[in-house]
Enzyme design. Sequence first.
Site, PDB file in Angstrom:
ATOM      1  N   GLY A 146      -6.862  21.509  32.379  1.00  0.00           N
ATOM      2  CA  GLY A 146      -8.028  20.613  32.534  1.00  0.00           C
ATOM      3  C   GLY A 146      -7.980  19.897  33.906  1.00  0.00           C
ATOM      4  O   GLY A 146      -7.096  19.672  34.522  1.00  0.00           O
ATOM      5  N   CYS A 147      -9.138  19.157  34.037  1.00  0.00           N
ATOM      6  CA  CYS A 147      -9.259  18.185  35.280  1.00  0.00           C
ATOM      7  C   CYS A 147      -8.328  17.078  35.530  1.00  0.00           C
ATOM      8  O   CYS A 147      -7.474  17.058  36.469  1.00  0.00           O
ATOM      9  CB  CYS A 147     -10.720  17.888  35.586  1.00  0.00           C
ATOM     10  SG  CYS A 147     -11.624  17.293  34.109  1.00  0.00           S
ATOM     11  N   TYR A 148      -8.379  16.433  34.244  1.00  0.00           N
ATOM     12  CA  TYR A 148      -7.488  15.178  34.527  1.00  0.00           C
ATOM     13  C   TYR A 148      -6.089  15.651  34.524  1.00  0.00           C
ATOM     14  O   TYR A 148      -5.246  15.081  35.218  1.00  0.00           O
ATOM     15  CB  TYR A 148      -7.728  14.240  33.057  1.00  0.00           C
ATOM     16  CG  TYR A 148      -8.863  13.420  32.926  1.00  0.00           C
ATOM     17  CD1 TYR A 148      -9.157  12.612  34.005  1.00  0.00           C
ATOM     18  CD2 TYR A 148      -9.731  13.720  31.896  1.00  0.00           C
ATOM     19  CE1 TYR A 148     -10.458  11.725  33.731  1.00  0.00           C
ATOM     20  CE2 TYR A 148     -11.169  13.060  32.133  1.00  0.00           C
ATOM     21  CZ  TYR A 148     -11.268  11.999  32.979  1.00  0.00           C
ATOM     22  OH  TYR A 148     -12.386  11.250  32.842  1.00  0.00           O
TER      23      TYR A 148
END
Lengths: 349, 349, 349, 349
Positions: A146-148
Amino acid sequence: MTIHIGICGVTGYTGFELVRLLASHPTAEIVFATSQTFAGQTLDAVYPQAPAIPLIAEGDAPYETADVVFLCLPHAASAATAVRALQAGCKVIDLSADFRLKDVATYEAWYKVSHPAPHLLETAVYGLTEWAREEIKTADLVACPGCYPTSILLPLKPLLSAGAVAGTVIADSKSGVSGAGRTPKQASHFVEVSDNLSPYSIGQSHRHWPEISQAMGWWAQPAPSLIFSPHLIPIPRGMLSTIYMPLAQGWDEAQVREALHEAYSAEPFIKLLPAGQHATVAHAIRTNRCAIGVQMGDPHTLILTSAIDNLTKGASGQAVQNMNVMFGVREDCGLGNADCGMNADRLPS
Amino acid sequence: MTIHIGICGVTGYTGFELVRLLASHPTAEIVFATSQTFAGQTLDAVYPQAPAIPLIAEGDAPYETADVVFLCLPHAASAATAVRALQAGCKVIDLSADFRLKDVATYEAWYKVSHPAPHLLETAVYGLTEWAREEIKTADLVACPGCYPTSILLPLKPLLSAGAVAGTVIADSKSGVSGAGRTPKQASHFVEVSDNLSPYSIGQSHRHWPEISQAMGWWAQPAPSLIFSPHLIPIPRGMLSTIYMPLAQGWDEAQVREALHEAYSAEPFIKLLPAGQHATVAHAIRTNRCAIGVQMGDPHTLILTSAIDNLTKGASGQAVQNMNVMFGVREDCGLGNADCGMNADRLPS
Amino acid sequence: MTIHIGICGVTGYTGFELVRLLASHPTAEIVFATSQTFAGQTLDAVYPQAPAIPLIAEGDAPYETADVVFLCLPHAASAATAVRALQAGCKVIDLSADFRLKDVATYEAWYKVSHPAPHLLETAVYGLTEWAREEIKTADLVACPGCYPTSILLPLKPLLSAGAVAGTVIADSKSGVSGAGRTPKQASHFVEVSDNLSPYSIGQSHRHWPEISQAMGWWAQPAPSLIFSPHLIPIPRGMLSTIYMPLAQGWDEAQVREALHEAYSAEPFIKLLPAGQHATVAHAIRTNRCAIGVQMGDPHTLILTSAIDNLTKGASGQAVQNMNVMFGVREDCGLGNADCGMNADRLPS
Amino acid sequence: MTIHIGICGVTGYTGFELVRLLASHPTAEIVFATSQTFAGQTLDAVYPQAPAIPLIAEGDAPYETADVVFLCLPHAASAATAVRALQAGCKVIDLSADFRLKDVATYEAWYKVSHPAPHLLETAVYGLTEWAREEIKTADLVACPGCYPTSILLPLKPLLSAGAVAGTVIADSKSGVSGAGRTPKQASHFVEVSDNLSPYSIGQSHRHWPEISQAMGWWAQPAPSLIFSPHLIPIPRGMLSTIYMPLAQGWDEAQVREALHEAYSAEPFIKLLPAGQHATVAHAIRTNRCAIGVQMGDPHTLILTSAIDNLTKGASGQAVQNMNVMFGVREDCGLGNADCGMNADRLPS
């Protein structure tokens, strides 16, 4: 050698970002692109600046013509499609959350669905490229982080592995609106977002929390506790995580820099900033770069600033980077250096 | 009773915000307004939407006609002007940093100038209105708190006083661009700010750090350590602080809520949000309100979210609130309820 | 064959855009880059996302090592530098206004300076690429058109040449803020621009008015009158012109489309939109494209919508396109198709 | 005297703007507020900064308790509700399009529905306040003009009536996103709007075109033709129209200024700008003001710039202004001068 590529779910933001990146990849060829909503139309009907790639229904996808398929689909739908693509002999790079969590029960608790393909979880590789190259090379199925998690784990990994983290990690993250997807919602309405700034799912309630915690557990035992606070910011793309953690006895800023330098000085997409500089979204936007700043917050507490573009290194860029590793081409192809680095050499330095 | 008002430095953002607020104050009258740069012109030459208030040089200011003077000036210049206004018999409400720090040496170390009026420091009142009403009533000189301190100290004060905070406080703050002032700088250029997001002066290096620390020391001994990380966000105004702290033994979310409720339930400008809601800039923008959300980050760590408008409660709104206290009029006059609350009573509830 | 490139004034927005574009140009090599303000530093000190190109003073520029020099300088300074570069045997591509107007008196009246090199005006080529290829091929000095002129002249040229325009042309243009340059000004302050929208220099008072009028006079005699109204819009980059004009007897939308189709169907950077579609900034942003929409406003009045990126087709992209023409390489090198079109062929169509 | 107010459809942007304005109205009392979607909740559940006004279903609205009802409903729904409110004896101020067009067939052609109450069209007053005060005073039903029509008709009316307009009027209008309503759509998604700029429904195809044309026909015979081009701009609120028209023989800028001055010098909400100044959104945002700039485009063509806030003078502010006229209170009550002008007098001038 040409890499033949299928994209499932091309009309979302990560799908379009893939197209944008692959357009300058020297050996990539998109052989099909699917869209549930826009099948029968072309991509420029959705994004005015896009090329006129024909959109087909997923059921019509000629998987047998593709070497690799990127899945830019909602969770659950993604895993089901992965099964079909793998059966057709494709390698699969999944941008959804379906193969990130190794534990089925954790997945099902957080995503509130039965996992469509739990038998694939064990062999799926968690594709944080810098830390999984060997497995990615031979993987059939890569789960892109995921991005985070990407923005938090990249600066954290070398410190966790070295035992530098002595207590709870607090990640205060700020994300652009594209992270919430292209489907119109009240929370992504221009008038509601503009001039505003909102925390959401803070503490230990966002779906990326178990994903980050899982990786932290791989790299430090016992893993430090994580508090993770996402915030929505009125920018279209880009992400910054400001990360606070107590340092273990004997660690100071110099040693932290040394550990990060050792881990990343040879990495083309990790930019360690010199003392006194913090990562900003401008360091990373529209690049596959993760910029990392280091500073002490007080004598015992380290602050890391980490910036990525949520659509590039946080999604489609890292996916292309993983593809490059899988197919043995230079890792920066299609990622801002279209001819794989030659021109960078030509800039005066 | 009419309150006769002078404004020094009216063409900055806080000066214009004062004019905006005072325009609906039932007993306020602006008797003069100064501007170093625009003397001889009228305020609408600077802000198209402003009334045509004549701008005079500070040297021409008829202090004797004013009951109170607001100082919207740079530090050091502000203290020098305060002396003149006080000598003329005016009360003074200072929006600069000149009278916030009680210790001259601390001021001079952080602001790199000699203090022009150190003899006034002792009697100047730190005007965080909700916690200084009695002193403000009789004060001649009120130092309005900085915007970041206001957003951080309001949620923190009741917990510090109650002994709820067991260790280092981390305040991750995000501010709109008006906080950096109206003078054009590279860092406030639209193209540089737009689509970006930047930490700056993080850790213990921003000038608001000693100001917040000083107040923390008033309310808890020993005062917890503070780590304070400001971020610049592409919005014109508004501010959010996300604050993390370990809770003392025996404290939980319910007790925190109880302490905040006790402190603030009767306060017109403090809005405690119910469980599950976080403060957002939208809660506070263009109001004098501070919205506060409460949530546990993990079983031992509290997260407070605190939103204000940096120009209103963080500057000119709190300044008007302080004036209202000084002159014994309803505290909400000119602050969103022009007739001092009558209409709010008329809304169905 | 490598093209050796010098850039004078690389730290402005057009200079940095050149670097961005040239980084993916297969045969370009930057041999020097100058900056008056930042000489001695590297480009990433100015733009965090930039490569670390060393910046030298203009006086130290080794012109003899360059095949071509791009001038990203203020007017007047640009012409003086052009003389030096030409004398050193370089070809020169000027992005300033210095060589756009053929008439010295007109230049001096509008730009309020003496022209430093009027003897070069006659041979300088006005580099609106699509309409000057033959001259550009052999030119030593190319004057890149202004951003507004590019957005207005591209849709207008075929209609002017065909005699389709029967009266005053009204161009209502909207521009992003980068068009105003990187130097901080009140008018480019984030807080002033954000949430605002401003006409400026409307009618016949903007410096691009004589430039557009001059070209209109080349293509139609007598040239129609021009009314030109620029507006500042809160976006970092991108430009839209909405253009109104009475059609000559016998002309209708179909004939206009036919004329534009004939002129542009083979042009890689001109995108004619089908009926019912208007050009938007999204059609052009971060591309070298000009998107053109066509519609009747009433039975006698044509509306053209024309979108470009002011920094790309409106400045540095067109400059690279001109360089490609001058040096005989594919015209799209470095302009979004890093390997000069091969990949676009590989997208399914 | 208290004015008892009902609001139908309070949760849209115009409904909330009404609440914001009425909160400082000295004699207004909101007695009920309806919402189809949020009935049972309170308004602060929809807008964090709003007061906690209870929301009821329209079927439960106690019309008999209201003196006047504001309709902030979609077209057709609005007319049906108007009938009920009028039957209950309320005056009705409609912010929808239902009673703007006098001709049923025109309404039904443009809005694609049967008109629910055509018998009310004749007596409904078109509430462009400055030009309909006498009828508004005694009206039972006022149709508030659309936002674009307000911005275009206010500057145009005196010139049309005086015979100053000699040919086609071209209105190039730019609007903030709140004009498109609060319902999430792709076209209002932050990522799609941000950094973009789009014309839509240009020429003679927007629903406000017949509304503007109708009024032009009231004031000039034969009415000039109108070309009207709306554009969507990435700002939350605010609107600018740039209007071009050929002047009749004998008219020049001075005469135009004279005609506008005569019409508007005594109007509190019309701000005529001096020569050399253009209207910008900043002149009007969050006010009930229409700012008007005047300049010649060429010797025969006039340019008017006209700025309003689409939610205030373009909708709810003009609605309150109309209510004030209907009930005989000062026209500026609730419109930025909460005590009806007293304080403005107190500003030094």
